[in-house]
Design a protein around this motif. Structure first.
Motif, PDB file in Angstrom:
ATOM      1  N   PRO A  39       0.853  -1.191   0.000  1.00  0.00           N
ATOM      2  CA  PRO A  39       0.000   0.000   0.000  1.00  0.00           C
ATOM      3  C   PRO A  39       0.892   1.245   0.000  1.00  0.00           C
ATOM      4  O   PRO A  39       2.043   1.183   0.423  1.00  0.00           O
ATOM      5  CB  PRO A  39      -0.785  -0.121   1.306  1.00  0.00           C
ATOM      6  CG  PRO A  39       0.019  -1.014   2.176  1.00  0.00           C
ATOM      7  CD  PRO A  39       0.798  -1.918   1.266  1.00  0.00           C
ATOM      8  N   ASP A  42       2.626   6.327   4.169  1.00  0.00           N
ATOM      9  CA  ASP A  42       2.107   7.582   4.727  1.00  0.00           C
ATOM     10  C   ASP A  42       2.881   8.781   4.185  1.00  0.00           C
ATOM     11  O   ASP A  42       2.320   9.853   4.004  1.00  0.00           O
ATOM     12  CB  ASP A  42       2.207   7.573   6.252  1.00  0.00           C
ATOM     13  CG  ASP A  42       1.244   6.592   6.893  1.00  0.00           C
ATOM     14  OD1 ASP A  42       0.310   6.121   6.214  1.00  0.00           O
ATOM     15  OD2 ASP A  42       1.434   6.293   8.087  1.00  0.00           O
ATOM     16  N   TRP A  48      -1.461  10.813  -1.825  1.00  0.00           N
ATOM     17  CA  TRP A  48      -2.690  10.948  -1.037  1.00  0.00           C
ATOM     18  C   TRP A  48      -3.440  12.225  -1.410  1.00  0.00           C
ATOM     19  O   TRP A  48      -4.671  12.246  -1.428  1.00  0.00           O
ATOM     20  CB  TRP A  48      -2.383  10.880   0.459  1.00  0.00           C
ATOM     21  CG  TRP A  48      -1.924   9.518   0.863  1.00  0.00           C
ATOM     22  CD1 TRP A  48      -0.687   9.157   1.300  1.00  0.00           C
ATOM     23  CD2 TRP A  48      -2.699   8.306   0.835  1.00  0.00           C
ATOM     24  NE1 TRP A  48      -0.643   7.799   1.548  1.00  0.00           N
ATOM     25  CE2 TRP A  48      -1.863   7.252   1.277  1.00  0.00           C
ATOM     26  CE3 TRP A  48      -3.999   8.000   0.485  1.00  0.00           C
ATOM     27  CZ2 TRP A  48      -2.297   5.940   1.365  1.00  0.00           C
ATOM     28  CZ3 TRP A  48      -4.440   6.687   0.580  1.00  0.00           C
ATOM     29  CH2 TRP A  48      -3.601   5.680   1.017  1.00  0.00           C
ATOM     30  N   ARG A  60      -9.661   8.144   4.786  1.00  0.00           N
ATOM     31  CA  ARG A  60      -8.728   7.233   5.440  1.00  0.00           C
ATOM     32  C   ARG A  60      -8.807   7.413   6.953  1.00  0.00           C
ATOM     33  O   ARG A  60      -8.881   8.534   7.444  1.00  0.00           O
ATOM     34  CB  ARG A  60      -7.309   7.522   4.969  1.00  0.00           C
ATOM     35  CG  ARG A  60      -6.313   6.605   5.608  1.00  0.00           C
ATOM     36  CD  ARG A  60      -4.969   6.715   4.996  1.00  0.00           C
ATOM     37  NE  ARG A  60      -4.025   5.949   5.789  1.00  0.00           N
ATOM     38  CZ  ARG A  60      -2.737   6.041   5.700  1.00  0.00           C
ATOM     39  NH1 ARG A  60      -2.209   6.858   4.820  1.00  0.00           N
ATOM     40  NH2 ARG A  60      -1.958   5.322   6.453  1.00  0.00           N
ATOM     41  N   GLN A  66      -3.504  -0.352  10.754  1.00  0.00           N
ATOM     42  CA  GLN A  66      -3.295  -0.735   9.364  1.00  0.00           C
ATOM     43  C   GLN A  66      -4.047   0.242   8.472  1.00  0.00           C
ATOM     44  O   GLN A  66      -4.726   1.129   8.961  1.00  0.00           O
ATOM     45  CB  GLN A  66      -3.728  -2.175   9.098  1.00  0.00           C
ATOM     46  CG  GLN A  66      -5.203  -2.460   9.292  1.00  0.00           C
ATOM     47  CD  GLN A  66      -5.562  -2.840  10.716  1.00  0.00           C
ATOM     48  OE1 GLN A  66      -4.711  -3.223  11.491  1.00  0.00           O
ATOM     49  NE2 GLN A  66      -6.821  -2.719  11.066  1.00  0.00           N
ATOM     50  N   LEU A  67      -3.937   0.061   7.166  1.00  0.00           N
ATOM     51  CA  LEU A  67      -4.599   0.957   6.229  1.00  0.00           C
ATOM     52  C   LEU A  67      -6.088   0.633   6.183  1.00  0.00           C
ATOM     53  O   LEU A  67      -6.483  -0.472   5.812  1.00  0.00           O
ATOM     54  CB  LEU A  67      -3.976   0.806   4.834  1.00  0.00           C
ATOM     55  CG  LEU A  67      -4.566   1.675   3.732  1.00  0.00           C
ATOM     56  CD1 LEU A  67      -4.375   3.164   4.040  1.00  0.00           C
ATOM     57  CD2 LEU A  67      -3.933   1.325   2.394  1.00  0.00           C
ATOM     58  N   ARG A  79      -9.468  -2.695   3.726  1.00  0.00           N
ATOM     59  CA  ARG A  79      -8.595  -2.934   4.884  1.00  0.00           C
ATOM     60  C   ARG A  79      -7.369  -3.663   4.365  1.00  0.00           C
ATOM     61  O   ARG A  79      -7.486  -4.659   3.659  1.00  0.00           O
ATOM     62  CB  ARG A  79      -9.326  -3.777   5.921  1.00  0.00           C
ATOM     63  CG  ARG A  79      -8.479  -4.137   7.122  1.00  0.00           C
ATOM     64  CD  ARG A  79      -9.259  -4.942   8.160  1.00  0.00           C
ATOM     65  NE  ARG A  79      -9.725  -6.219   7.646  1.00  0.00           N
ATOM     66  CZ  ARG A  79     -10.968  -6.673   7.714  1.00  0.00           C
ATOM     67  NH1 ARG A  79     -11.926  -5.944   8.268  1.00  0.00           N
ATOM     68  NH2 ARG A  79     -11.303  -7.849   7.227  1.00  0.00           N
TER      69      ARG A  79
END
Length: 153
Positions: A39, A42, A48, A60, A66-67, A79
Motif C-alpha cells: 500500500p 504515509d 494521497w 482514510r 493498518q490501512l 482494509r
C-alpha cells in the motif's frame, strides 16, 4: 474520532462514523486476497493529495494501525494488513474496488515522477488546475461559488 483530509476550498467534508470504522476493522468483507503490492506509504503525501481529488469520496482512518479507507456515500471499504515480508491481506467490501483504484493511481503517480508538490495552472476561463512538474498528473480544482448576499444578511 472523526478525521478526513479534504484538500481544497468548497469540497464537502466527509468522515467515517465510529460504527463504520468498526465494520471496516472487524467484518470479513466481500473478499480478501493476498497482495505483494505494498500500500502507499504515509510519506507519499503527493499521492494521497491526488487521491483526494481524483478518487473522490474516500476517507482514510489515520488512527488505525493498518490501512483502513471507507467510502461513506456507497458503503465501500478497504482494509490492508501486513501478513509477512512484502505480503499484505487486502480485504474489500462494497461496489467500489478501492484497492484497484489506489493501485492504478499509484502507477500514474510514479509515472509522473512521484510528485510531492504540484504547480497551480490558471486557465483562461477562470478555472485552476493542479499539475505535476512533468504534467502527467493533474486535476481541476473546485471553483468557488459566489456568496449569496441575501443568505448572508
Amino acid at each position: 474520532m472523526e478525521f478526513a483530509h479534504r484538500a481544497g476550498h468548497g469540497m464537502e467534508r466527509i468522515w467515517l462514523s465510529e460504527e463504520f470504522r468498526h465494520r471496516i476493522a472487524n467484518q470479513p468483507g466481500t473478499w480478501t486476497r493476498r497482495s505483494m503490492s505494498a500500500p502507499p506509504a504515509d510519506a507519499d503525501r503527493g499521492l494521497w493529495l491526488a487521491a483526494d481529488h481524483l478518487l473522490g469520496g474516500l476517507v482514510r482512518d489515520f488512527g488505525a494501525e493498518q490501512l483502513l479507507i471507507g467510502a461513506p456515500a456507497c458503503g465501500s471499504w478497504l482494509r490492508v494488513r501486513p501478513v509477512g515480508c512484502s505480503r499484505w491481506d487486502v480485504t474489500i467490501h462494497g461496489p467500489r474496488d478501492i484497492w484497484k483504484e489506489i493501485q492504478e493511481l499509484a502507477v500514474r503517480w510514479r509515472a509522473a515522477g512521484s510528485p510531492g508538490r504540484y504547480g497551480l495552472r490558471f486557465e483562461t476561463d477562470g478555472g485552476q488546475q493542479a499539475v505535476s512538474a512533468c504534467g502527467r498528473l493533474s486535476w481541476h480544482l473546485p471553483t468557488r461559488r459566489p456568496v449569496d448576499e441575501k443568505a448572508s444578511t
